[in-house]
Every structure is written in structure tokens, then in C-alpha cells.
Design an enzyme around this catalytic site. Structure first.
Site, mmCIF file in Angstrom:
data_model
loop_
_atom_site.group_PDB
_atom_site.id
_atom_site.type_symbol
_atom_site.label_atom_id
_atom_site.label_comp_id
_atom_site.label_asym_id
_atom_site.label_seq_id
_atom_site.Cartn_x
_atom_site.Cartn_y
_atom_site.Cartn_z
ATOM 1 N N GLY A 461 -5.860 9.524 6.441
ATOM 2 C CA GLY A 461 -6.154 10.686 5.624
ATOM 3 C C GLY A 461 -6.924 10.447 4.344
ATOM 4 O O GLY A 461 -7.468 11.395 3.774
ATOM 5 N N PRO A 626 -15.934 10.301 -5.394
ATOM 6 C CA PRO A 626 -15.126 11.103 -6.325
ATOM 7 C C PRO A 626 -14.316 12.198 -5.645
ATOM 8 O O PRO A 626 -13.181 12.471 -6.032
ATOM 9 C CB PRO A 626 -16.173 11.694 -7.272
ATOM 10 C CG PRO A 626 -17.344 10.776 -7.181
ATOM 11 C CD PRO A 626 -17.361 10.265 -5.779
ATOM 12 N N LYS A 695 -10.811 -1.059 -6.896
ATOM 13 C CA LYS A 695 -9.372 -1.303 -6.804
ATOM 14 C C LYS A 695 -8.812 -0.177 -5.960
ATOM 15 O O LYS A 695 -9.277 0.958 -6.024
ATOM 16 C CB LYS A 695 -8.711 -1.250 -8.172
ATOM 17 C CG LYS A 695 -9.182 -2.298 -9.164
ATOM 18 C CD LYS A 695 -8.422 -2.135 -10.464
ATOM 19 C CE LYS A 695 -8.849 -3.139 -11.510
ATOM 20 N NZ LYS A 695 -8.070 -3.030 -12.754
ATOM 21 N N GLY A 696 -7.818 -0.476 -5.162
ATOM 22 C CA GLY A 696 -7.218 0.581 -4.357
ATOM 23 C C GLY A 696 -6.630 1.672 -5.235
ATOM 24 O O GLY A 696 -6.054 1.405 -6.297
ATOM 25 N N GLU A 699 -2.088 4.139 -4.050
ATOM 26 C CA GLU A 699 -0.701 3.924 -4.454
ATOM 27 C C GLU A 699 -0.475 4.221 -5.931
ATOM 28 O O GLU A 699 0.512 4.857 -6.302
ATOM 29 C CB GLU A 699 -0.285 2.469 -4.182
ATOM 30 C CG GLU A 699 -0.763 1.884 -2.879
ATOM 31 C CD GLU A 699 -0.117 2.491 -1.654
ATOM 32 O OE1 GLU A 699 0.951 3.111 -1.774
ATOM 33 O OE2 GLU A 699 -0.705 2.345 -0.564
#
Length: 732
Positions: A461, A626, A695-696, A699
Site C-alpha cells: 500500500g 510527496p 530514509k524509510g 514507521e
């Protein structure tokens, strides 16, 4: 080589797979069909611990349409080889379905009914009679005996606490949470001789592939796992669950393709969950708010047959500067199914305790919560003495305070009121350690000027199809519509799990590498081709845009991919790219950061909490898309609202049954619960860990949300709630 023009990366593009999804053309696991497929329904254990004494399947087997009832007394024995690449939590043993008479948790699969129709399989399952020698299960975190702790220490925390001018001793409780993705877990399994193909809902194609090969004792090339679309995961698909093995076993026994779909109720014990925690934090500081010591006592539930761990210790080691830290993290074995990672794993849990405690300390000292955090900003990662790659928390605080109107917050709780509603503001720090896993990708540029990029990752997703197409398009110098990105097939180049905020950095870097290599092949071909207008040009001076190679600064001198490949009689150019993972040993501390802000209204009479608005400000490196980033931030913040105010899995400790295993009684946020959410991303890149500079993001956007809301509730009411979810009863 000259830097490629960036036309797609950074642009707010719509999802390339959006039309497929809104028109119903995207096929999820349960929507796949094979001629001759039959249906399977699992029979779940009705006790929480014990042994099966008898199984009577006679009535089920007589029911029209039922083909087989499979259980431990008639199922073939499976080899269950060791799996070095397993996605199972370490410590303990796998749940070996239908291999013995033991029941380890309520809802464990004890039989499966296979029938020609789903209705026949469902009714057949209701006719299976199972008798047990039941024992009293242990399912209460507060009553069970914990295992040996995992410890961390620096300095002398107990001495630091004794010497501290200000001390707090606080205990926080966090309820178990379930993922509840929109798509239920499902598997369609098909054997062709000794070759197994499964269409499965998974966030780790290769993990499921490797586990099935290990369970059935198959060579790697005898298993194929396919899942091009995933309808939400949040971590629930990060391992191969028993139902996938059951489907494959049923297909082998019946010699028919078998489809097995978990019901919503079965999702509560057929897959994992965010474990419940008890988190005791003793905190010491001087009177100016400089932290001197902290002692963390962390207890978390795990299953009796596997030891599940997550990074609950990390935030307490590196979020704030502190000379003395002691931690003990204990898993508490219970008669439950094994937990699994859930969005913001470990960090989201620990941040509730740490960030709530920081707010309590700020209130006790009379210091603004943001100022307290500023006073405790470290110069380096004190857990490993490494410099930070980027750490722009001060800027997150500044931007967030300005944009949220933090100056309007009163430091005195219960001082702002609008009619019956008490209004409060709160904030918290967000931090997460984004994963980075080895990954591979394959890119092919065809003679017609289009490209295909393939990798075995998933997309649950966040927009993997779109973001990876953006990276590939810019690296190849093509438009988005001329690039096709394919994922979700174990025949494609291997990748790690689609979770832990790892996909963009890991898979994205492999995609970039593959596409860069293809483009460089084309450039080399052109500059060495005497008939090319680019002949003799330095390869480093050639860029590609819109499928046309040209000299940088001189667009007129160049040619298209099609013309170049046709003249050289090339049907395609192809290359394989890779990402090796983070540098070893680590050179820098690599984390994503943020600041979460919340405003709530609390009904002074009824204790009802309503979220009025939320803001997140993030230091997350380069933002590839974005529009997708906003989607991630909104989703993460909504998940944090759920954990803070609504979500709570309730267990009947008499037999281990989950009481609210449905979406009527297990509450999740809806649109009315989330009126205004906004995200801001600081401009910049973090090139320490990957060439994309990302960067992820998936989370960190949930970390800190629950604490920001709890702190806002305190600011509104003067009532400190240390147990999640925050209920009306706690505020009355």
C-alpha cells in the site's frame, strides 16, 4: 557520469496502479483462480492448551461437496527442514500443523476441510467434532513468569538515580493490538508434480518461498510465490503463517488446487499481533532538566513455542543524552500464537513510555516539553558512540512549534475550555531505525524505447509500484508511461522483507543500480558508434531525457534509444542491479526522526476524547514522492490514534479465547475520528546508507503519536493516563 535530470523523482505523481485498484482489475491473493480449484476452511482449536483426544470427521465427510478432512491422524508427515533464511522469529520451534496432538493456543488449526464450494467447506468444518484433554492456559502478561532478560547498560544507572535531584518511577501498560488490514490473509496453492506454486498474501515473497521449501523439503527452484497486490499489511504479512502451509498440504493431499481464506475472526489468532507490554521507567534528572539516569524494565508477551523480540530497547539508548542507562527486556511466554512486527515495531511501544515520561518530567520541573527535549539532545549516538548521519530534531521541533501554534498552549493543565470541552496540546519525539536489506533488481530496455524493471518485493500500500517507477524512469531517462515496474514474484530478483521502512532504501537502490547500468550501456554504445551523433563524446557528458541521449548543455546533439538500438541491431539492453545493505561495520547512526503534535478536546463530563488536529514534521531524507509520503504520514498517524484511543485486543483468560475478534468490537479509527492531519518533510538527503539519499518513512510516522495524544490529554484534563488505549473510564 553526469547526474541524470530528475523529472519524476520528487514530483507529486498519482499511483501508476491506481486505475487497476479502483476499477477492480488488481487481483489480490483470494481473487486468483485456477481451473479445478477447491476450497479449504480451517477448524480451530476451542481450548487454549492441552491435547486432542479424538477427532470425529464422519459427519463432515458425508456432507455433499466435502472431499477430505485432514488432521494430525491422517496428514502426511512433513520434513520441516531448518530454514537459514527463515522469516520466523528466532528462538523456539515453528508451529508444525497437523503433525501431533498438542494444542498450544486457542484457535490453533486442528483440522482442515476441503470441499468443492466454500459453503460446503464452511459447513463441513462446523460438523467436525474434536475432543480435548484441556489444561488451563496461561495468557495473562501480569500473572505469567517472564524469561531471562536481555540486558543493556552504560554508566551506573542505580547510582545515577540515587544522586538525581529529581526522580520519577512510572509504569506504563500497552494493550495488545491487531493489524486488521482490509484484505484478509489468503493462499491459493497448486502442485504440478513436485513443483509448488502459491498465490499468497505476504510482505516477504522470498521469506514465504524459503519457508515453504523448508517445510515440504523442496529445492528452491520447485517453489514459486506470487503476490502482485497486497491489500494492507502493517507487518501482519512478514512471515509465512500456518494457513499457507495448510493450503499447500491440502492441495498435495487432494491433488487439486486449493484456496484458503482466513475469516476476519481467524485473523486474530491465525496471524500475529503487536504484543502487550508492561514498561516500568525510572528516570532521574537535575533541576534544569538534564537527564542523568534511566532504568527501563520491559516485559512483553510472546508465545510458548517461539521467542518473539522487537527493538523496544533501542529508543531508550539513543533518543536523549544520558550518561547512565540500564535496561532489562524480558519476554513472557504465554499460551498464545506468536506475535509479529506491527507498524513502528518496538519504537512505537517504547516511545509511549519514554515520551510520556519526558512530559511528566517537564510538568514537574515547570519546563516547556520542547525545551526539555532540546536540553537533552545528544551530540552523537551514545549507544554506539557513532556520529549521526543526519539528526535534525531541533529543526523538527522549531518547524512543528511554529506551524502548529505551540505558543498558544498553556503550561497549566485544564486551563483552556470551550463549552463542555477541555482543550489540550501535546507533543512527542519520533525516531525509528529504518531497515536496509540486500536487494536485487533487473532492468531491460527494449528496442521500442520502453523499459521493464523487475524485483521480488511486495507492495502492501505505500506505493512501491509508483515510487520504484519514478526512480527507474529518471535513471533511464524515460517518461513514467514508458516504464513498467513488476513485483511480487519469487522468479524475479530477490529482495528482503517489505517492512521495517526498508523498501525504498533497499529495493530503490537496487533499481537505481540496474537502470544506471542499462543507461550506461546505451551511452557506451552511442559514443563508440561512428554513425551516432554522440560518437567520440566523453560518456560522462551524456545525459538522457525523454528517451533521448544528448550532450549535457547541448540537447540538439543526440539521438533516441530506438534509433541507437535499431542501428546496432539490438533487441534490448539488460542489466542486473544490487544493493549490498548497510556498510559493515556501521560508520554512522542512521535513523529517521520527527516531532508529533496533537490537539485534543475532552468532554469534561463524559471523558470522551476527540482528536482535533495533528501535525508531524519529519527528517526522513530525500522524499521520492510527496503524494505517497503524505499518504504514509496520514496512515501512520491514524494508526497511532487507533493505538492511543481505541485498539485493544481482549482475551478471556479462562480459555485463551479472543473476545473481540471482529471489527464491531475491536475498534479502529474512522474518518470522523481524524478531522485534520498534516505532514511536513525537511528538505535534504541522507547519503550515508544508500545512493538515493532516502530514509524509510512508513514507521517513524506512527512513532510518538500515542504519546503526543496522551500528553495532550494531560494538558487538557490534568489527568495522566499511563495505560493504552486511553478510555473515557480513565478520565472520569
Amino acid at each position: 557520469m553526469s547526474p541524470q535530470p530528475q523529472a519524476a523523482v520528487g514530483a507529486p505523481l498519482s499511483r501508476v496502479d491506481g486505475r487497476l485498484k479502483v476499477t477492480g482489475q488488481a487481483k489480490y491473493a483470494a481473487e486468483n483462480d485456477i481451473k479445478g480449484a477447491v476450497h479449504a476452511v480451517i477448524v480451530d482449536a476451542s481450548i487454549g492448551r492441552g491435547r486432542i483426544t479424538s477427532i470425529d470427521a464422519a459427519d463432515a465427510e458425508k456432507h455433499p461437496g466435502v472431499l477430505r478432512v485432514i488432521h494430525h491422524r491422517n496428514a502426511p508427515k512433513l520434513p520441516y527442514r531448518d530454514n537459514p533464511g527463515s522469516n520466523n522469529p528466532p528462538g523456539g520451534r515453528r508451529l508444525r500443523v497437523f503433525q501431533d496432538d498438542k494444542v498450544l493456543f486457542h484457535g490453533q488449526p486442528v483440522a482442515v476441510v476441503v470441499a468443492t464450494t466454500l459453503e460446503a467447506a464452511q459447513h463441513g468444518a462446523s460438523l467436525v467434532k474434536v475432543e480435548y484433554d484441556a489444561q488451563q492456559p496461561s495468557t495473562d502478561l501480569a500473572e505469567a513468569e517472564p524469561g531471562e532478560p536481555t540486558n543493556y547498560a552504560r554508566g551506573d544507572a542505580e547510582a545515577g538515580l540515587r544522586d538525581a535531584a529529581v526522580r520519577l518511577d512510572l509504569t506504563y501498560q500497552l494493550a495488545r493490538n491487531h493489524h486488521n488490514p482490509m484484505e484478509p490473509h489468503a493462499t491459493l496453492a497448486h502442485w504440478d508434480g513436485n513443483k509448488l506454486t502459491v498465490w499468497d498474501k505476504t510482505q516477504w515473497v522470498m521469506g514465504t518461498h524459503d519457508e515453504l521449501a523448508a517445510v515440504f523439503g523442496l529445492p528452491a527452484d520447485a517453489v514459486r510465490v506470487i503476490n502482485p497486490f497486497v491489500g494492507g499489511g502493517f507487518g501482519s504479512g512478514l512471515r509465512c503463517w500456518p494457513h499457507t502451509t495448510v493450503a499447500a498440504l491440502a492441495a498435495r493431499v487432494t491433488k487439486r488446487p486449493v484456496k484458503l481464506v482466513l475469516s476476519r475472526r481467524q485473523m486474530y489468532f491465525g496471524t500475529g499481533f503487536r504484543p502487550a507490554y508492561t514498561y516500568r521507567l525510572r528516570l532521574g534528572s537535575d533541576r534544569r532538566g538534564r537527564l542523568t539516569a534511566a532504568v527501563h524494565g520491559i516485559d512483553a508477551e510472546t508465545s510458548s513455542y517461539e521467542t518473539f523480540t522487537e527493538a523496544a530497547m533501542a529508543p531508550g539508548q539513543m533518543t536523549y543524552s544520558m550518561p547512565n542507562v540500564s535496561q532489562a527486556y524480558r519476554q513472557v511466554p504465554l499460551d498464545v500464537n506468536t506475535p509479529i512486527w506491527m507498524r513502528g515495531p518496538g519504537f512505537a511501544t517504547a516511545s509511549f513510555a519514554i515520551e510520556s515520561a519526558m512530559d511528566e518530567l517537564a510538568n514537574k520541573l515547570g519546563i516547556d516539553p520542547i525545551e526539555l527535549r532540546r536540553r537533552n539532545e545528544p551530540d552523537e549516538d551514545e549507544s554506539n558512540n557513532l556520529p549521526f548521519s543526519t539528526r535534525r530534531l531541533r529543526e523538527c521541533y522549531t518547524v512543528g512549534a511554529r506551524e502548529f501554534g505551540w505558543h498558544r498552549r498553556s503550561s497549566r493543565p485544564r486551563s483552556r475550555r470551550e463549552g463542555d470541552w477541555l482543550i489540550g496540546m501535546g507533543m512527542a519525539t519520533s525516531v525509528y531505525d529504518p531497515g536496509r536489506f540486500p536487494a536485487e533488481a533487473r532492468a531491460r530496455l527494449d528496442a521500442d524505447g520502453t523499459a521493464v524493471v523487475e524485483t521480488a518485493t511486495s507492495d502492501m500500500g505505500p506505493g512501491t509500484y509508483t515510487s520504484q517507477t519514478q526512480v527507474a524512469a529518471d535513471a533511464l531517462g524515460l517518461t513514467m508511461r514508458t516504464v513498467t515496474f513488476r513485483l511480487g514474484d519469487s522468479l524475479f530478483p530477490q529482495t528482503g522483507p517489505h517492512g521495517g521502512s526498508a523498501t525504498m532504501a533497499s529495493v530503490g537502490t537496487a533499481v537505481l543500480d540496474a537502470c544506471d547500468k542499462v543507461r550506461q550501456q546505451a551511452v557506451k554504445l552511442a559514443v563508440e558508434d561512428r554513425d551516432s551523433p554522440l560518437y567520440g563524446v566523453d560518456a560522462g557528458d551524456v545525459v538522457v531525457r525523454g528517451g533521448r541521449l544528448h550532450v549535457k548543455g547541448n540537447p540538439a546533439r543526440g539521438e533516441t534509444y530506438q534509433r541507437l538500438l535499431a542501428r546496432n541491431d539490438r533487441s534490448h539492453l539488460e542489466a542486473r542491479g544490487s544493493y549490498a545493505g548497510p556498510p559493515t561495520p556501521a560508520r554512522r547512526s542512521y535513523h529517521a526522526y520527527g516531532a508529533a503534535f496533537a490537539e485534543v478536546a475532552v468532554d469534561a463530563t463524559l471523558g470522551l476524547v476527540r482528536v482535533r488536529r495533528m501535525l508531524g514534521v519529519y527528517d526522513a531524507g530525500r522524499i521520492i514522492s510527496p503524494k505517497l509520503a503524505d499518504s504514509q504520514a496520514i496512515g501512520g498517524i491514524v494508526g497511532g490514534i487507533g493505538g492511543a484511543l481505541l485498539e485493544h485486543t481482549v482475551t478471556d483468560h479462562r480459555d485463551g479465547r479472543i473476545v473481540n475478534a471482529n471489527l464491531a468490537d475491536y475498534l479502529v479509527p474512522v474518518n470522523a475520528d481524524v478531522p485534520e492531519v498534516r505532514a511536513i518533510y525537511l528538505d535534504g538527503e541522507d547519503n550515508d546508507g544508500n545512493e538515493l539519499g532516502v530514509k524509510g518513512l512508513g514507521e517513524v510516522v506512527q512513532v510518538g503519536v500515542a504519546a503526543a495524544l496522551a500528553n495532550a490529554v494531560f494538558n487538557a484534563t490534568g489527568r495522566r493516563v499511563r495505560e493504552l488505549p486511553i478510555t473515557a473510564e480513565a478520565l472520569l
